[in-house]
Motif scaffolding. Structure first.
Motif, PDB file in Angstrom:
ATOM      1  N   GLU A 418      -9.300  17.301  -7.050  1.00 43.93           N
ATOM      2  CA  GLU A 418      -8.488  16.348  -7.492  1.00 43.93           C
ATOM      3  C   GLU A 418      -7.325  15.991  -6.683  1.00 43.93           C
ATOM      4  N   MET A 419      -6.629  17.082  -6.280  1.00 40.18           N
ATOM      5  CA  MET A 419      -5.674  16.907  -5.332  1.00 40.18           C
ATOM      6  C   MET A 419      -5.815  15.867  -4.105  1.00 40.18           C
ATOM      7  N   ALA A 420      -6.972  15.994  -3.498  1.00 36.23           N
ATOM      8  CA  ALA A 420      -7.266  14.886  -2.542  1.00 36.23           C
ATOM      9  C   ALA A 420      -7.380  13.698  -3.068  1.00 36.23           C
ATOM     10  N   LEU A 421      -8.330  13.469  -4.124  1.00 34.53           N
ATOM     11  CA  LEU A 421      -8.090  12.114  -4.693  1.00 34.53           C
ATOM     12  C   LEU A 421      -6.531  11.523  -5.423  1.00 34.53           C
ATOM     13  N   GLN A 422      -5.821  12.511  -5.717  1.00 39.50           N
ATOM     14  CA  GLN A 422      -4.340  11.751  -6.049  1.00 39.50           C
ATOM     15  C   GLN A 422      -3.604  11.724  -4.738  1.00 39.50           C
ATOM     16  N   CYS A 423      -4.014  12.448  -3.707  1.00 36.86           N
ATOM     17  CA  CYS A 423      -3.378  11.965  -2.363  1.00 36.86           C
ATOM     18  C   CYS A 423      -3.707  10.801  -2.036  1.00 36.86           C
ATOM     19  N   LEU A 424      -4.942  10.400  -2.119  1.00 35.35           N
ATOM     20  CA  LEU A 424      -5.489   8.896  -1.702  1.00 35.35           C
ATOM     21  C   LEU A 424      -4.457   8.010  -2.502  1.00 35.35           C
ATOM     22  N   ARG A 425      -4.503   8.260  -3.854  1.00 34.51           N
ATOM     23  CA  ARG A 425      -3.707   7.224  -4.744  1.00 34.51           C
ATOM     24  C   ARG A 425      -2.205   7.108  -4.009  1.00 34.51           C
ATOM     25  N   TYR A 426      -1.644   7.931  -3.836  1.00 32.46           N
ATOM     26  CA  TYR A 426      -0.217   8.077  -3.452  1.00 32.46           C
ATOM     27  C   TYR A 426      -0.255   7.164  -2.104  1.00 32.46           C
ATOM     28  N   LEU A 427      -1.126   7.785  -1.124  1.00 34.00           N
ATOM     29  CA  LEU A 427      -1.216   6.976   0.055  1.00 34.00           C
ATOM     30  C   LEU A 427      -1.207   5.454   0.157  1.00 34.00           C
ATOM     31  N   MET A 428      -1.835   4.809  -0.977  1.00 34.23           N
ATOM     32  CA  MET A 428      -2.066   3.482  -1.170  1.00 34.23           C
ATOM     33  C   MET A 428      -0.984   2.785  -1.899  1.00 34.23           C
ATOM     34  N   SER A 429       0.182   3.608  -2.642  1.00 36.30           N
ATOM     35  CA  SER A 429       1.017   3.078  -3.313  1.00 36.30           C
ATOM     36  C   SER A 429       2.628   3.837  -3.349  1.00 36.30           C
ATOM     37  N   PHE A 430       2.758   4.973  -3.629  1.00 33.92           N
ATOM     38  CA  PHE A 430       4.258   5.310  -3.650  1.00 33.92           C
ATOM     39  C   PHE A 430       4.586   5.708  -2.278  1.00 33.92           C
ATOM     40  N   ILE A 431       3.704   6.215  -1.561  1.00 35.91           N
ATOM     41  CA  ILE A 431       4.279   6.366   0.086  1.00 35.91           C
ATOM     42  C   ILE A 431       4.675   5.294   0.630  1.00 35.91           C
ATOM     43  N   PRO A 432       3.906   4.148   0.902  1.00 35.23           N
ATOM     44  CA  PRO A 432       4.331   2.922   1.591  1.00 35.23           C
ATOM     45  C   PRO A 432       5.454   1.987   0.933  1.00 35.23           C
ATOM     46  N   ALA A 433       5.536   2.383  -0.455  1.00 35.59           N
ATOM     47  CA  ALA A 433       6.623   1.798  -1.240  1.00 35.59           C
ATOM     48  C   ALA A 433       8.022   2.453  -0.682  1.00 35.59           C
ATOM     49  N   ALA A 434       7.927   3.816  -0.459  1.00 36.45           N
ATOM     50  CA  ALA A 434       9.248   4.449  -0.005  1.00 36.45           C
ATOM     51  C   ALA A 434       9.534   3.862   1.332  1.00 36.45           C
ATOM     52  N   VAL A 435       8.517   3.747   2.257  1.00 35.95           N
ATOM     53  CA  VAL A 435       8.793   3.227   3.692  1.00 35.95           C
ATOM     54  C   VAL A 435       9.515   1.863   3.505  1.00 35.95           C
ATOM     55  N   ALA A 436       9.137   1.012   2.582  1.00 32.02           N
ATOM     56  CA  ALA A 436       9.362  -0.333   2.568  1.00 32.02           C
ATOM     57  C   ALA A 436      10.989  -0.411   2.099  1.00 32.02           C
ATOM     58  N   VAL A 437      11.144   0.545   1.173  1.00 32.09           N
ATOM     59  CA  VAL A 437      12.752   0.660   0.865  1.00 32.09           C
ATOM     60  C   VAL A 437      13.493   0.966   1.788  1.00 32.09           C
ATOM     61  N   LEU A 438      13.111   2.012   2.667  1.00 34.59           N
ATOM     62  CA  LEU A 438      13.821   2.441   3.832  1.00 34.59           C
ATOM     63  C   LEU A 438      13.948   1.347   4.909  1.00 34.59           C
ATOM     64  N   ALA A 439      12.975   0.455   5.103  1.00 32.68           N
ATOM     65  CA  ALA A 439      13.362  -0.763   5.946  1.00 32.68           C
ATOM     66  C   ALA A 439      14.299  -1.753   5.324  1.00 32.68           C
TER      67      ALA A 439
END
Length: 465
Positions: A418-439
């Protein structure tokens, strides 16, 4: 004023590069872990080390190109000279030798470093051409838009066709490793022809000469505040794209599944990673077509900031889309919207780098167009290196289980923690969102507004006369 065929010809160059780059960015991590046979950790280190080398080599190529003088110009000759090696290196990269694990790992390092070195040798001069094809800041945005329109067109073709071509070779009785290699042969042949067309159809109009040494060029570059800010912005943008792109194949294999379909009444179509990515490339092209208008009305800086705010919001919302028949349509809609915004970003960044080059020429009296554009390529590769490696390492840390060749051929589902599946969900959402805010934060301090560039261009006309 440049002719239409020159703008189309310039677009062919990035069409070629992007066909390779998108396959590398989106499928190479998956290839290494599920076809070639590397562990996730080794694949992650490989991606990081080779792309960091590639990024470091970019300024070297920029300096060489800046000091090249031929009857064809400074940068354009490299399209002709390097094109055949570009195609050959791509084929070798997707070749899997029947060796022991350690020897295969060495082969992976050698071929990846070779590919990235050759990519630098042709792509850095190609990018720098934008600075010498016209002296008009707005026309540079037009050239950049043609470049990215064709780039996304090439990406669409490569991504939409990649999995069907691989499947076609498999249906002909080939193994997964042979099918991936022969698929790259098809793509590499197209790329070779496109670079030759780019060379034939383009011209360098401006003849810039640096009055400082190589050391002076570097000193001026390191003192160039807009350059530093664009480096940060470009790294963020490419990190955003690479994290999402490198995650898609895993996301479809382990969260959506191999048998998902899009249904509309009696009509249905297979919903697979290649379709998701290729629809994104078409949407990128729509975004590119909007760039000139948006930049004209709002200015390059404001457009950059607004687009990244939109990317952050859409990425966060993507997390909450359910994995269901209705959710599949929502995922596709969000992919269209996100890709339209990233389509606006791509030509915008290249056009802003051309402005940074003009700023440097006026302030420091240095014609270091190749060095400045190579820094953009460097930022692109750093973002790609960090993003690609981070995806693999995060999945490894979360216990992700790669498939073997038989499981890949049969498209078998593998039980993931389940941790790997949750990681995939974050990699498609919250992680790139944080990068966009930094930009957004980085670009807030960028000083080269529309008014500033008009003043710089007027002064440069006098200086170049």
């Amino acid at each position: 004023m440049a002719r239409l065929h020159e703008k189309i010809g310039y677009g062919f160059g990035d069409m070629s590069s992007s066909m390779f780059w998108k396959v590398f960015s989106y499928y190479l991590p998956f290839f290494y872990s599920n076809v070639f046979g590397l562990s996730l950790v080794d694949a992650g280190v490989l991606v990081l080390v080779t792309r960091v080398w590639d990024a470091v080599s970019d300024p070297m190529m920029g300096i060489i190109a800046d000091r090249t003088h031929t009857r064809w110009g400074k940068y354009r000759p490299y399209l002709l000279w390097v094109a055949p090696f570009f195609s050959i290196a791509g084929i070798l990269l997707f070749t899997t030798p029947d060796w022991e694990y350690g020897a295969k790992l060495v082969w992976a390092y050698v071929t990846y470093i070779l590919m990235m070195t050759v990519y630098t040798g042709i792509n850095v001069p190609y990018g720098a051409m934008l600075g010498v094809m016209t002296d008009d800041s707005r026309e540079k945005t037009v050239f950049s838009s043609f470049r990215m329109f064709f780039a996304y067109g090439g990406s669409f073709i490569a991504l939409a066709a990649w999995e069907p071509i691989v499947s076609l070779f498999k249906e002909a009785g080939q193994s997964s490793t042979a099918a991936w290699q022969h698929s790259m042969m098809v793509v590499a042949s197209c790329c070779f022809v496109l670079f030759l067309l780019c060379f034939s159809l383009t011209r360098e109009r401006l003849k810039t000469v640096s009055t400082v040494s190589v050391g002076g060029d570097f000193k001026a570059l390191l003192s160039n505040r807009p350059w530093w800010l664009m480096i940060g912005a470009a790294i963020c943008f490419n990190l955003f794209c690479t994290v999402r792109g490198a995650t898609v194949a895993y996301y479809f294999a382990d969260i959506i599944g191999f048998d998902a379909v899009l249904r509309l009444k009696s009509w249905s179509i297979l919903f697979y990673a290649g379709l998701f990515l290729s629809i994104g490339e078409v949407s990128n092209m729509v975004g590119v077509a909007l760039t000139v208008t948006l930049a004209k009305h709002f200015g390059k800086k404001s457009t950059f900031i607004g687009v990244n705010v939109g990317l952050a919001i859409l990425s966060v919302l993507f997390f909450f889309i359910p994995v269901s028949p209705t959710g599949f349509w929502l995922m596709l809609i969000f992919q269209v919207l996100i890709s339209m915004l990233t389509g606006v970003m791509s030509p915008l960044i290249w056009s802003m780098y051309a402005d940074v080059s003009d700023y440097a020429e006026l302030k420091y009296k240095t014609a270091s167009t190749g060095l400045i554009f190579s820094s953009s390529s460097m930022a692109q590769k750093f973002g790609g290196a960090i993003g690609g490696a981070a995806v693999l390492w995060l999945l490894s840390a979360c216990g992700y289980t790669p498939r073997n060749d038989e499981q890949m051929a049969a498209q078998m589902l593998v039980a993931q923690p389940e941790m790997a599946l949750q990681c995939l969900r974050y990699l498609m959402s919250f992680i790139p969102a944080a990068v966009a805010v930094l930009a957004v934060v980085v670009c807030h301090f960028y000083p080269l507004t529309t008014g500033c560039m008009e003043e710089i261009n007027e002064k440069l006309k006098i200086q170049r006369a």
